[in-house]
Design a protein around this motif. Structure first.
Motif, PDB file in Angstrom:
ATOM      1  N   TRP A   1     -10.834   2.390  -0.327  1.00 50.55           N
ATOM      2  CA  TRP A   1     -10.277   3.565   0.364  1.00 50.55           C
ATOM      3  C   TRP A   1     -11.342   4.575   0.779  1.00 50.55           C
ATOM      4  CZ3 TRP A   1      -5.620   2.500   1.838  1.00 50.55           C
ATOM      5  CH2 TRP A   1      -4.813   1.665   1.063  1.00 50.55           C
TER       6      TRP A   1
ATOM      7  N   HIS B   1      -8.848  -1.504   1.766  1.00 55.67           N
ATOM      8  CA  HIS B   1      -7.752  -1.421   0.807  1.00 55.67           C
ATOM      9  C   HIS B   1      -8.238  -1.493  -0.633  1.00 55.67           C
ATOM     10  CE1 HIS B   1      -4.652  -2.928   4.002  1.00 55.67           C
ATOM     11  NE2 HIS B   1      -5.047  -1.693   4.187  1.00 55.67           N
TER      12      HIS B   1
ATOM     13  N   ASP C   1      -6.581  -7.522   0.360  1.00 56.38           N
ATOM     14  CA  ASP C   1      -5.710  -6.655  -0.435  1.00 56.38           C
ATOM     15  C   ASP C   1      -5.341  -7.403  -1.707  1.00 56.38           C
ATOM     16  OD1 ASP C   1      -4.326  -4.454  -1.141  1.00 56.38           O
ATOM     17  OD2 ASP C   1      -2.736  -4.642   0.362  1.00 56.38           O
TER      18      ASP C   1
END
Length: 376
Positions: free
Chosen positions: A322, A319, A166
């Motif tokens: 998506w 992340h 992330d």
């Protein structure tokens, strides 16, 4: 004790008393025995502890501390054994395989970031293993003009094979690309309008969309004689595979860096030195070089490798893109079936040189990104 009672005790012992007198004396003796027991108990609780408690307390205290130390050493030994076992297990787990898991996970992170983040590359990484874990730290860099600057620091923690990549939210604030079909209809050129207003002595980052799809080699040939450089190329993943939230352009662009990914698993040992007396060994590794404005097939093959890594480890990289499993597979299948077709790119260079792209018939739109003082 009275003289009369003493006389009765003497007669009692000699058997000279009557039955009634014997019973009376025995009752008195019973009372005296009870009194003596009571006195003895008082003496034990008051006098004896004062004489013997010091030694007893020392022995009890010594026993308690000995037990505590034994428990502490046992706990510490178990903890050390656990830590040693954890480090050994981690070292074996992350170094296992060819390429090793450590190199594979590093490649997965690199593939996910540099495929989904235009003009973002990873540099100065470090991977440190712990007890069943590994910590990955790296710098996110962006090329603006001739300089690569660090825009963010990020880290990812591994627990064996479980991790999630992330990135900071600020990286999502960037210009967008358009489909070539929509560029013709919308004639979006506000990036060039901004470049006209920038003074000499500045460099910029420019997101351009083509008027038609082209191959990697064709695009690089167009850039060869220009006073600017490409840094990232956007690849077509099929309009039917895009979400309806952005009908004029891809919602999450996929592409690849101009300089290549430099995957760890692609490095090969070209020189190995060993010195027995000195007690050291040295290895030199390198990857295949690519032409600055060519080697389209090599670049595209590396891009497909990155896509397959993202697809295989989708749960760890979702992340950044998506995509559901089905959506991601559809995009990879589309590229494998139709080949790599570019529809846009990120380029950087002197602002006034970038402005000249407005006259190129293959450039349909431009969105300006970062701007800096001259470093070209």
């Amino acid at each position: 004790m009275s003289e009369d009672f003493k006389k009765k005790l003497e007669d009692y012992s000699n058997g000279l008393l009557s039955k009634e007198e014997n019973e009376e004396v025995e009752k008195e003796l019973d009372k005296m025995e009870l009194y003596q027991s009571y006195l003895d108990s008082l003496m034990e609780s008051e006098e004896e502890p004062e004489k013997g408690s010091s030694l007893e307390k020392k022995l009890v205290k010594k026993g308690k501390w000995k037990a505590r130390l034994q428990n502490a050493w046992t706990a510490l030994s178990l903890l050390l054994l656990f830590l040693i076992a954890g480090w050994i297990t981690s070292a074996i787990f992350y170094s296992w395989g060819s390429p090793s898991r450590q190199d594979t996970y590093s490649d997965v992170i690199k593939a996910a970031v540099e495929t989904t983040q235009p003009n973002i590359t990873i540099g100065s990484t470090s991977m440190n293993s712990g007890v069943f874990t590994m910590n990955y730290e790296g710098e996110l860099r962006k090329m603006i003009g001739r300089e690569k600057e660090t825009v963010e620091q990020f880290e990812t923690k591994f627990l064996f094979g479980f991790f999630n990549v992330d990135l900071p939210d600020g990286l999502s604030d960037r210009p967008i690309f358009f489909y070539p079909e929509n560029v013709v209809n919308y004639k979006i050129q506000d990036g060039f309008d901004q470049l006209e207003k920038l003074p000499e002595g500045t460099v910029s980052e420019l997101y351009i969309t083509f008027t038609d799809y082209m191959s990697t080699d064709d695009f690089l040939k167009k850039m060869e004689d220009k006073e600017m450089m490409p840094v990232w190329m956007a690849a077509d993943t099929g309009r039917e595979n895009e979400r309806e939230s952005n009908p004029i352009g891809p919602s999450e662009p996929f592409g690849f860096p101009y300089m290549g990914y430099h995957f760890r698993s692609d490095f090969k040992t070209v020189l190995k030195e060993e010195k027995k007396l000195g007690g050291y060994s040295k290895e030199t590794s390198e990857t295949e070089s690519i032409e600055s404005y060519g080697d389209g097939e090599k670049r595209e093959a590396e891009f497909l490798k990155a896509l397959h890594l993202i697809e295989e480890y989708r749960g760890r990289t979702e992340h950044l893109h998506w995509q559901t499993k089905e959506e991601l597979k559809a995009k990879v299948d589309y590229i494998e079936e139709n080949g790599v077709r570019l529809y846009g790119a990120v380029v950087t260079g002197p602002s006034k040189e970038l402005l000249k792209l407005k006259e190129e018939d293959w450039v349909g739109s431009a969105k300006i990104g970062e701007k800096r003082l001259w470093n070209w």
